[in-house]
Design an enzyme around this catalytic site. Structure first.
Site, short mmCIF file in Angstrom:
data_model
loop_
_atom_site.label_atom_id
_atom_site.label_comp_id
_atom_site.label_asym_id
_atom_site.label_seq_id
_atom_site.Cartn_x
_atom_site.Cartn_y
_atom_site.Cartn_z
CD1 TRP A 239 -2.14 2.46 1.31
CD2 TRP A 239 -2.90 0.74 0.79
NE1 TRP A 239 -2.89 3.01 1.11
CE2 TRP A 239 -4.14 1.58 0.40
CE3 TRP A 239 -3.97 -0.27 0.76
CZ2 TRP A 239 -5.18 2.13 0.51
CZ3 TRP A 239 -5.55 -0.85 0.09
CH2 TRP A 239 -6.20 0.85 0.07
CG HIS B 226 -3.93 -4.09 5.58
ND1 HIS B 226 -4.60 -4.46 6.21
CD2 HIS B 226 -3.73 -3.49 7.01
CE1 HIS B 226 -5.77 -4.31 7.36
NE2 HIS B 226 -4.22 -3.85 8.03
CG HIS C 295 -4.52 -8.71 4.28
ND1 HIS C 295 -4.32 -8.05 2.14
CD2 HIS C 295 -5.29 -7.62 4.84
CE1 HIS C 295 -4.71 -7.09 2.53
NE2 HIS C 295 -5.89 -6.63 3.56
CG ASP D 85 -9.16 -5.46 6.04
OD1 ASP D 85 -7.28 -5.93 5.22
OD2 ASP D 85 -9.83 -5.16 5.50
CG HIS E 185 -7.59 -2.30 8.83
ND1 HIS E 185 -6.64 -1.86 8.62
CD2 HIS E 185 -8.00 -2.27 7.61
CE1 HIS E 185 -6.25 -1.44 7.31
NE2 HIS E 185 -7.44 -1.73 6.88
CG HIS F 31 -13.19 -1.37 4.67
ND1 HIS F 31 -12.76 -0.83 3.73
CD2 HIS F 31 -12.07 -2.39 4.64
CE1 HIS F 31 -12.23 -1.55 3.08
NE2 HIS F 31 -11.33 -2.39 4.05
CD GLU G 35 -8.85 -6.04 2.31
OE1 GLU G 35 -9.67 -4.92 2.33
OE2 GLU G 35 -7.47 -5.82 2.48
N1 LIG Z 1 -2.29 -0.49 4.48
C1 LIG Z 1 -3.22 1.37 4.44
C2 LIG Z 1 -2.23 2.34 4.85
C3 LIG Z 1 -2.26 3.56 4.20
C4 LIG Z 1 -4.09 3.26 4.38
C5 LIG Z 1 -4.50 2.62 4.30
C6 LIG Z 1 -4.50 1.15 4.01
C7 LIG Z 1 -5.00 0.12 4.40
O1 LIG Z 1 -4.52 -0.90 3.82
C8 LIG Z 1 -6.49 0.38 3.84
C9 LIG Z 1 -7.75 -0.14 3.41
N2 LIG Z 1 -8.63 -0.55 3.14
C10 LIG Z 1 -7.70 -2.46 2.95
O2 LIG Z 1 -8.03 -2.58 2.29
O3 LIG Z 1 -7.39 -2.90 4.04
ZN LIG Z 2 -9.75 -3.56 3.64
ZN LIG Z 3 -6.72 -5.18 4.31
#
Ligand SMILES: Nc1ccccc1C(=O)C[C@H](N)C(=O)O
Ligand SMILES: [Zn+2]
Ligand SMILES: [Zn+2]
Length: 207
Positions: free
Chosen positions: A18, A48, A52, A54, A58, A159, A171
């Site tokens: 990410w 993430h 994985h 969530d 999270h 989410h 995910e």
């Molecule tokens: N790793 C991150 C770093 C910064 C901001 C968001 C994330 C996420 O992973 C969010 C995401 N909504 C996710 O699907 O799990």
């Molecule tokens: Zn997520």
């Molecule tokens: Zn995630």
């Protein structure tokens, strides 16, 4: 019974992270030469990265952490469906699919083409899909995407809607080689006591 099919991303330095998050690294921190007996490794990664789950923590400070999640969510019957690449994953896309009795639903979009590069956009889950899926008894949704919301979303409506309907999130699956149909899934999280998610080794076999 068929053989187990791996639907997990390999984890190494090339794994997409990410944007701005901790890159994956593995190193032997204590070599066999140094310790006199064994190689001892160390892993550093964002939770993430790759395939994985969530945990609700999270995206919700009061939400469950990984060790509190029911194991039954991540082991058992699962239905794999294929969706055409659209703008989003909507109720309309699923309207022709019989979801009676489905508790775990895995969706192949094919939208994340090169898994070594973080995608610039993904088809997000329509938040209203949460109530629709919960109506059939779905408790786990899995996708071949790094998120269920638009990548720039701060509100994370999908989410939250999924969590509000008791649907847990898996995910980063790899489903390119998986035909639509009914399977047995295992995608167990590690017993991480305080964590907001966990890497999983996800596998399927034909039911
Ligand atoms: N790793 C991150 C770093 C910064 C901001 C968001 C994330 C996420 O992973 C969010 C995401 N909504 C996710 O699907 O799990
Ligand atoms: Zn997520
Ligand atoms: Zn995630």
């Amino acid at each position: 019974m068929g053989t187990w099919i791996d639907i997990s991303q390999p984890l190494d330095e090339k794994s997409a992270t990410w944007p701005g998050d901790t890159p994956f690294s593995y190193k032997v921190s204590w070599s066999k030469e140094e310790s006199g007996s064994v190689n001892v490794g160390q892993v550093c990664m964002s939770i993430h990265t790759g395939t994985h789950i969530d945990a609700p923590f999270h995206f919700d400070n009061g939400g469950k952490k990984v060790v509190d999640l029911e194991l039954d969510l991540y082991i058992g019957e699962a239905k794999v469906i294929h969706l055409q690449n659209g703008e989003q994953i909507s109720i309309r896309d699923l309207s022709g699919i019989d979801l009676t009795g489905v508790t775990r639903l895995l969706i192949r979009t094919g939208a994340w083409k090169d898994r070594q590069v973080f995608p610039s956009s993904i088809p997000p889950v329509e938040p209203a899909l949460a109530a629709y899926l919960a109506g059939f008894g779905v408790r786990l949704i899995g996708l071949d995407l790094p998120s269920v919301d638009p990548l720039d979303s701060k509100e994370l409506p999908a989410h939250h809607a999924l969590a509000a309907h008791g649907i847990h999130i898996l995910e980063g699956l790899v489903l390119d080689h998986v035909a639509a149909g009914d399977y047995e899934l295992i995608a167990l999280p590690l017993p991480l006591v305080d964590a907001d998610g966990s890497p999983v080794r996800a596998v399927l076999r034909k039911a």
